[in-house]
Design an enzyme around this catalytic site. Structure first.
Site, mmCIF file in Angstrom:
data_model
loop_
_atom_site.group_PDB
_atom_site.id
_atom_site.type_symbol
_atom_site.label_atom_id
_atom_site.label_comp_id
_atom_site.label_asym_id
_atom_site.label_seq_id
_atom_site.Cartn_x
_atom_site.Cartn_y
_atom_site.Cartn_z
ATOM 1 C CG ASP A 13 -1.138 -17.236 -14.430
ATOM 2 O OD1 ASP A 13 -0.285 -17.706 -13.667
ATOM 3 O OD2 ASP A 13 -2.115 -16.561 -14.036
ATOM 4 C CB CYS A 24 -5.507 -8.098 -19.094
ATOM 5 S SG CYS A 24 -5.828 -9.822 -18.688
ATOM 6 C CD GLU A 62 -5.100 -16.797 -16.594
ATOM 7 O OE1 GLU A 62 -4.224 -16.019 -16.203
ATOM 8 O OE2 GLU A 62 -6.203 -16.902 -16.027
ATOM 9 C CG HIS A 122 -2.202 -0.762 0.942
ATOM 10 N ND1 HIS A 122 -2.890 -1.434 1.905
ATOM 11 C CD2 HIS A 122 -2.890 -0.946 -0.207
ATOM 12 C CE1 HIS A 122 -3.966 -1.998 1.369
ATOM 13 N NE2 HIS A 122 -3.977 -1.729 0.087
HETATM 14 C C1 PEP Z 1 -2.108 -12.991 -16.131
HETATM 15 O O1 PEP Z 1 -1.956 -14.155 -15.756
HETATM 16 O O2 PEP Z 1 -1.433 -12.464 -17.030
HETATM 17 C C2 PEP Z 1 -3.123 -12.137 -15.490
HETATM 18 C C3 PEP Z 1 -3.410 -10.933 -15.950
HETATM 19 O O3 PEP Z 1 -3.716 -12.604 -14.357
HETATM 20 P P1 PEP Z 1 -3.041 -12.595 -12.908
HETATM 21 O O4 PEP Z 1 -1.777 -11.787 -12.991
HETATM 22 O O5 PEP Z 1 -4.051 -11.986 -12.003
HETATM 23 O O6 PEP Z 1 -2.808 -14.052 -12.672
HETATM 24 MG MG MG Z 2 -3.412 -15.076 -14.463
#
Ligand code: PEP
Ligand code: MG
Length: 584
Positions: free
Chosen positions: A459, A506, A435, A193
């Site tokens: 992932d 993402c 992923e 934080h």
């Molecule tokens: C990812 O795996 O790229 C993702 C965006 O999910 P997280 O980082 O929350 O596993």
């Molecule tokens: Mg992920």
């Protein structure tokens, strides 16, 4: 004096040069003592009084800073106040005083250590780092028990770079920007934080420097590079001059980047890319727009389960999502359903410890095995969909059957709501995270079932290259430009385009300006990332032509190794964006 360099984690970007101020934020040392039965009541009362004083202190800070803090970050102080009401911390300490006949300090220290131990076992970095909140609140109560006053940052009169073992978010708030140039700490992570606040207040910071407090004295000259997480103590003349130059360039660059914050993200030849933000908490939604993003491409909903003694109710889900969806209007919000693994869920307990949780009952697998939890969340999401533009994203899908089961549950929940006369978006779009390598391989099959793909490279890279994303010993192998990863990305893109569904990314790969043109060339239409990266990626997209991006992607795809692919990308950046390349 010899120059010394410390490498840690860049927590908040910016370069500052100044004199160090060593702030004593060491752990309070306490002596745990056995007590007599007759003293139990007194110790409990003493502990409760210290909790009350601590709460009053934090409330006072919240009052003082509520204006500067804005709504978006008030939750951090609220979390600290909530922890002072937390069962594990408060009731746990009282129980230890009574059962183990320990004095209040000893009981509190043992309780903090036990909670931190539980947090350390959590795999997800963000959740794990919440242990700092417990430690910081606990230390405050300990200090109050011992009647010790803590040196406040508000008392620092001269310009300084703060060096401390660890800082609490309340410390960050006390930093006056005209005096405190930045800070560096032994402890901490990018997602603490304190770091989140530093980024939003624009205070450069490096954390996780391990032993910097042992090597710096108040008054030493230090250079703090919050971009790369570097601190240089007693720099020699050449280093000093180099960093002065870097500092000037960085400032100039930042100003330049913000100039086109409100301009659309399109290439020189008019091809649009949707740049969106990743958020973890509903309160972060406003920061996406303020950095030039349009909508939320990933809302990690598992954070609603954080620090909670019980599961969120349907109403709590609904309110959180409604808040985000309404604030993000007129743009969309992609809500990812719960992504927790067997060991990530912490206080919710009742899940067996798994020997290999990353390959275990994680994300959608967990939801399909705990359908009540999943249905409650889906009901909350669907109800919120009546208030704005909302899409649903399922994490960790690995095959068609799993996806079909998930879709069937959504249909059941929709039917339930319809029967109850509850309104929701009947045409709500659903997407899946790509992923898991198996999903990437059968993307053509999965594409027929959904409205969009969102590639989670964090992932996808971990599972493709067989390297634990959190293990520092193999971190050097974590390579987004590995030919195997690139081929999977290309395959997914091809399937999405064939099926005419939207293609998003993402994972962290989307946030790196070095990859922006490659991803454009590979056909990604949506890129979602941490807010600080949005202006950088926007700059690149606005400065290239689609044709160049396609050519670069093709060239990079031909490279047999990650190293060669990287060199190819770097050469492109060097040629097109020499200024930007120097800042990366
Ligand atoms: C990812 O795996 O790229 C993702 C965006 O999910 P997280 O980082 O929350 O596993
Ligand atoms: Mg992920």
């Amino acid at each position: 004096m010899e120059e010394k360099t410390f490498n840690g984690i860049g927590a908040s970007p910016g370069i500052v040069i100044g004199r160090a101020y060593l702030l004593d934020r060491r752990k309070v040392v306490v002596a745990g003592q056995r007590i007599e039965e007759i003293n139990v009541k007194g110790e409990v009362a003493r502990f409760k009084k210290a909790v009350d004083v601590s709460r009053a202190e934090i409330e006072e800070i919240r009052k003082r800073f509520s204006k500067d803090l804005g709504k978006s970050h008030r939750y951090i102080l609220d979390t600290h106040i909530m922890l002072l009401e937390d069962k594990m911390l408060v009731d746990g300490t009282v129980k230890r005083i009574k059962d183990s006949r320990l004095n209040a300090e000893g009981a509190l220290r043992e309780t903090i250590d036990a909670i931190v131990k539980k947090f350390n076992a959590i795999e997800d970095e963000y959740l794990r780092e919440r242990k700092h909140d417990v430690e910081q609140v606990g230390e405050r109560v300990l200090r109050n028990l011992l009647g010790r006053k803590q040196e406040s940052l508000a008392e620092i009169r001269e310009e300084a770079v703060i060096i401390a073992h660890d800082l609490a978010p309340t410390d960050t708030l006390m930093m006056r920007k005209d005096r405190i140039l930045g800070f560096a700490t032994d402890a901490g992570s990018r997602t603490s934080h304190t770091a989140i606040l530093a980024r939003s207040l624009g205070i450069p910071a490096a954390v996780g420097l391990e032993k910097i407090t042992e090597s710096v004295k108040t008054g030493d000259v230090v250079i703090l590079d919050g971009i790369h997480g570097i601190v240089i103590v007693d720099p020699d003349e050449q280093t000093f001059l180099d960093y002065l130059k870097k500092q000037r360039r960085y400032k100039y660059f930042e100003q330049e980047l913000y100039k086109f914050r409100d301009l659309p993200t399109e290439t020189l030849d008019g091809h649009t890319v949707h740049l969106q933000g990743n958020i973890e908490l509903p309160e972060e939604v406003d920061t996406v727009a303020s950095h030039g993003g349009v909508g939320i491409g990933l809302y990690r909903s598992e954070f609603l389960f954080l620090n909670k003694a019980s599961l969120p109710t349907e109403q709590q889900h609904y309110e959180a999502y409604r808040h985000v969806v309404e604030r993000a209007m007129p743009h969309e919000v992609v809500i990812r359903t719960l992504d927790v693994g067997g060991d990530k869920i912490g206080p919710l307990g009742n899940v067996e410890k798994e020997p290999n949780p990353v390959l275990g009952l994680r994300a959608i697998r967990f939801c399909l095995s705990k359908r009540d939890i999943f249905r409650t969340q889906l009901r909350g999401i669907l109800r919120a969909s009546a208030h704005g533009k909302l899409k649903i994203l399922y994490p960790m899908i690995s095959g068609l059957q799993e996806l079909q089961q998930t879709k069937a549950i959504l249909e059941e929940v929709k039917a339930e709501l319809r029967a109850e006369g509850v309104t929701f978006d009947e045409n709500i779009k659903i997407g899946i995270m790509i992923e898991v390598p198996s999903a990437a391989m059968i993307a053509d099959i999965l594409a027929k079932e959904v409205d969009f793909f969102s590639v989670g490279t964090n992932d996808l890279i971990q599972y493709t290259l067989a390297i634990d994303r959190g293990n520092e010993h193999v971190a050097y192998m974590y390579e987004p430009l590995h030919p195997a990863v690139l081929r999977l990305l290309q395959r997914v893109s091809f399937a999405a385009h064939e099926a005419k569904i939207d293609l998003a990314m993402c994972g962290e790969m989307a946030a790196d300006p070095l990859y922006a043109a490659i991803l454009l060339g590979l056909g990604f239409q949506y890129l979602s990332m941490n807010v600080a990266s949005i202006p950088w990626v926007k700059k690149i997209i606005r400065s290239v032509r689609m044709q160049d991006a396609l050519e670069l992607a093709e060239l990079v795809m031909q490279q047999p190794t990650a190293a060669l692919a990287r060199r190819t990308a770097e050469a492109f950046m060097q040629e097109r964006f020499p200024d930007l390349a120097a800042e990366l």
